[in-house]
Each structure stands twice: as structure tokens, then as C-alpha cells.
Scaffold this active site. Sequence first.
Site, PDB file in Angstrom:
ATOM      1  N   HIS A 145      -5.363  -3.126  -2.974  1.00  0.00           N
ATOM      2  CA  HIS A 145      -4.950  -2.149  -3.994  1.00  0.00           C
ATOM      3  C   HIS A 145      -4.814  -2.771  -5.379  1.00  0.00           C
ATOM      4  CE1 HIS A 145      -4.143   1.027  -1.050  1.00  0.00           C
ATOM      5  NE2 HIS A 145      -3.831   0.013  -0.259  1.00  0.00           N
ATOM      6  N   SER A 159       0.791  -1.230   0.000  1.00  0.00           N
ATOM      7  CA  SER A 159       0.000   0.000   0.000  1.00  0.00           C
ATOM      8  C   SER A 159       0.822   1.278   0.000  1.00  0.00           C
ATOM      9  CB  SER A 159      -0.960  -0.003   1.177  1.00  0.00           C
ATOM     10  OG  SER A 159      -0.265  -0.247   2.393  1.00  0.00           O
ATOM     11  N   LYS A 219     -11.473   1.295  -2.229  1.00  0.00           N
ATOM     12  CA  LYS A 219     -10.503   1.819  -3.209  1.00  0.00           C
ATOM     13  C   LYS A 219     -11.165   1.790  -4.599  1.00  0.00           C
ATOM     14  CE  LYS A 219      -7.324   0.293   0.242  1.00  0.00           C
ATOM     15  NZ  LYS A 219      -7.486   1.420   1.146  1.00  0.00           N
TER      16      LYS A 219
HETATM   17  C1  LIG Z   1      -3.565  -3.404   2.055  1.00  0.00           C
HETATM   18  C2  LIG Z   1      -4.770  -2.947   2.835  1.00  0.00           C
HETATM   19  N1  LIG Z   1      -5.506  -3.854   3.482  1.00  0.00           N
HETATM   20  C3  LIG Z   1      -6.585  -3.493   4.195  1.00  0.00           C
HETATM   21  C4  LIG Z   1      -6.986  -2.180   4.284  1.00  0.00           C
HETATM   22  C5  LIG Z   1      -8.179  -1.812   5.120  1.00  0.00           C
HETATM   23  O1  LIG Z   1      -9.243  -1.489   4.302  1.00  0.00           O
HETATM   24  P1  LIG Z   1     -10.347  -0.384   4.644  1.00  0.00           P
HETATM   25  O2  LIG Z   1      -9.679   0.959   4.683  1.00  0.00           O
HETATM   26  O3  LIG Z   1     -11.275  -0.505   3.507  1.00  0.00           O
HETATM   27  O4  LIG Z   1     -10.948  -0.737   5.956  1.00  0.00           O
HETATM   28  C6  LIG Z   1      -6.262  -1.209   3.606  1.00  0.00           C
HETATM   29  C7  LIG Z   1      -6.690   0.208   3.672  1.00  0.00           C
HETATM   30  O5  LIG Z   1      -6.013   1.136   3.809  1.00  0.00           O
HETATM   31  C8  LIG Z   1      -5.115  -1.599   2.873  1.00  0.00           C
HETATM   32  O6  LIG Z   1      -4.370  -0.683   2.239  1.00  0.00           O
END
Ligand SMILES: Cc1ncc(COP(=O)(O)O)c(C=O)c1O
Length: 392
Positions: free
Chosen positions: A209, A181, A240
Site C-alpha cells: 500500500h 492495510s 493497487k
Molecule cells: C499488505 C498486503 N500484502 C499483500 C497483499 C496481497 O496482494 P495481492 O492482492 O496483490 O495478491 C495485499 C493485498 O490485499 C496486502 O494488502
Amino acid sequence: MDILKKCFEFNGVEELKASGTYFYFRELDSAQGPEVSLNGQRMIMIGSNNYLGLTTHPRVKEAAVRAIEKYGSACAGSRFLNGNLSIHEELEEKLAAFVRKEAAVVFATGYQANLGAISCLVDRHDLVILDQYDHASIIDGCRLSFGRYVKFRHNDMNDLERVLRQEADRSKLIIVDGVFSMEGDIVRLPELVELARRYGARVFLDDAHAIGVLGAEGRGTEEHFGMDDGADLVMGTFSKSLAGIGGFIAGPKKVISWIRHFGRSQIFSASLPPVLVAVVSTCLDVILEEPDLRRRLWENTQKMSQGFEKLGLDTGMSETPVIPVVLKDPMKVYRMCQALADRGVFVNPVISPAVPPGRELLRTSYMATHTTEQLNRVLEAFEDAARENGFI
Ligand SMILES: Cc1ncc(COP(=O)(O)O)c(C=O)c1O
């Protein structure tokens, strides 16, 4: 001893604000598009995960309005009891088919999906093996479980093998981001899956992502590598490319049934509102029916990574629309952030613990809906700001 003493004595926020280096909770007053409005000032947004620009897509907005009219605003209860709609079940089938797994279960956020699934899969004697750059929600899921977790060096398959060899006798789950991320690089999935099979470990892929972004049809990391059945479980978020909020886990029917019945963040939390179910379902249709969006996203990505390279800025290991500008110093990050804001560019500062100390960066990310003219303005702003600060 007062439990709240630490809060009253903490002045970090006030100090950052006084020094003009506080870039959090900035209040926007517009939609999350390629341009946003911040205190009435138009800014080009390069800090959003709205990769395909679907938050304002007419079909998506229309589906949201229709869902509210039919189902109201919320379900007022858990899926487990009163809050389950047929459209939740339909969405799960659609998601499973999209990532080519047998079944899926949705959660109210991506964070909760990782928390609930990991904590109910990992028992006292089990081991989770994490990439050192895995998302915080994965680590928190491990912390909530009764098992132990260890990390291997980022995307380093030799180091992963070292851990697998050391822990040969345990039940093991390897959890990795598909697209990391903050760095925007892609997990070396084929080698990782091969190692997992050799050492009897299962693979959990967080494709937050990657969905909508990677693969010919936007199905994610497995499609990118042409793998039919790489990971045992695929996790995705709706926050996203899918233009909403929520998350899901997909995998074998029996495992998904386990998560549905034992994943506490699903059972003890209210169900995804119908409006979001409709939004996500429509986004999946748009992703498959409008491949041009992904083509434009990748054109924009290429333009920006080449543009930064030409300026002599360090974009680390990026291979995707997430392109960090690595500055390796929090104050440098804040100075650039301010200089860019002064030039009408909204970008996110990333410091420890989101990245290891010494790896501080500006996380830039792109949308299919950014225009060439907007991206040219961003590159000009970067050049100007980096020169002013002596970074190029
Ligand atoms: C790799 C990854 N997994 C999980 C999440 C968590 O998702 P959410 O923000 O939709 O709760 C994120 C969000 O930033 C992320 O980047």
C-alpha cells in the site's frame, strides 16, 4: 463421516443475506474508477486500492492493448521453463531500480510473492517476527515455511525488542507492512531497522500500500523516511497503485536468485501475462512522470481525514489514503455499510479475522481521481448515515 458435511450445514451466508447484511461479492458492471456501477446504480467508490486511478489511465490502457497484440494473451507456462519473456526481465530491472535494490523477481500475485519468498527463506530453525496487524499473505507464507513465527504488538518497538532479546540465538526475519492495510498507519521503519541491526535480524518490508503513495517519487516507505537502505527485502504488489495484478520481491542479487530458484509459488505457477507486464511497466513511468497524481491523492486524503474528524468519527491511527472508520462492532459496520449504499457510496465492511474482534471498521480509501464534489457527497452521506444510526 462426510468431509463436506460442514459445508452443507453452514448457513452463515444465507442468514446474512436474509438479514440484509451481506456485502461480499457485489457485482459491479463498470471499470474500477472513482464512480462505479452496481446493478445499474451509480456509486462513489471508496473501497478501492486504485490509489492513483491508473486502471483507466489512457497510457496504461494503450500499453495493455499493444502488449496483447504483440504477445497474445498469456505465456502458457512457468518463467522457469517456457514462460519467460525479455519484458519480464526488463520489468524486474525497472522494479529493482524503482525501490533502489539490486534485483527483483516478479510473481503472478502479491499473495504468491509473500508465500513463495517467505516459505523459501525461512528454514526449520529460523524465526519470523511479525507485527500483529501484518497481512494474511505474510502469515500464510510463514505457515508454509518450516520455521516458527511470533507476533509483536502493533508498531510497538519496545515489544519488538522484547522478542528480539528473547530470541537472541536464532536467525531472525522481521516482516512488516509499510502501510498497514486496514488501519492505514505507517510502520516505524527507522527504529525497527535500528533494532534489527542491533539484534542481528533481517527486515522484509511489504510495501503493497506504500508504492506509488509514499515518498516524494512514490517509491514507498523507505523513501518516505529518507532511508537509502532500510529493509533487506521489499515486497510490492501490482494490484493497487500499479493497476494490475501480480507482485514482486526486491533485494540483494544473491537473495533474489535464491527466491527465483526455490520460491515454489513462482516455479510451479505460470508466468505473469505480458499484458500485465506492460501495464505495470507503464504505471511505473506514469508514477515518475506525473507526480501531480500523488499530490491530488494526498489532498483528497487530507480532506477526508479532516472531514471525518469534524464529524466526530474515529479514524484510528490512519496517516495515509487508507482511512478506517472504526465502529468496533460487526452489526454497526453492516448497518453503516447499508446506510451508505442507500446513499450511493460503496465502502468495504471489515470484520474479524481481517481485524481483531472488537476492532471492526469500515475501510475507506481514496484515489487521486476522486473529485471534490464526489468527496463532499461521501462526507454528507457519512454524516447522514451516522446520525440516522446514532453513531454521532
Ligand atoms: C499488505 C498486503 N500484502 C499483500 C497483499 C496481497 O496482494 P495481492 O492482492 O496483490 O495478491 C495485499 C493485498 O490485499 C496486502 O494488502
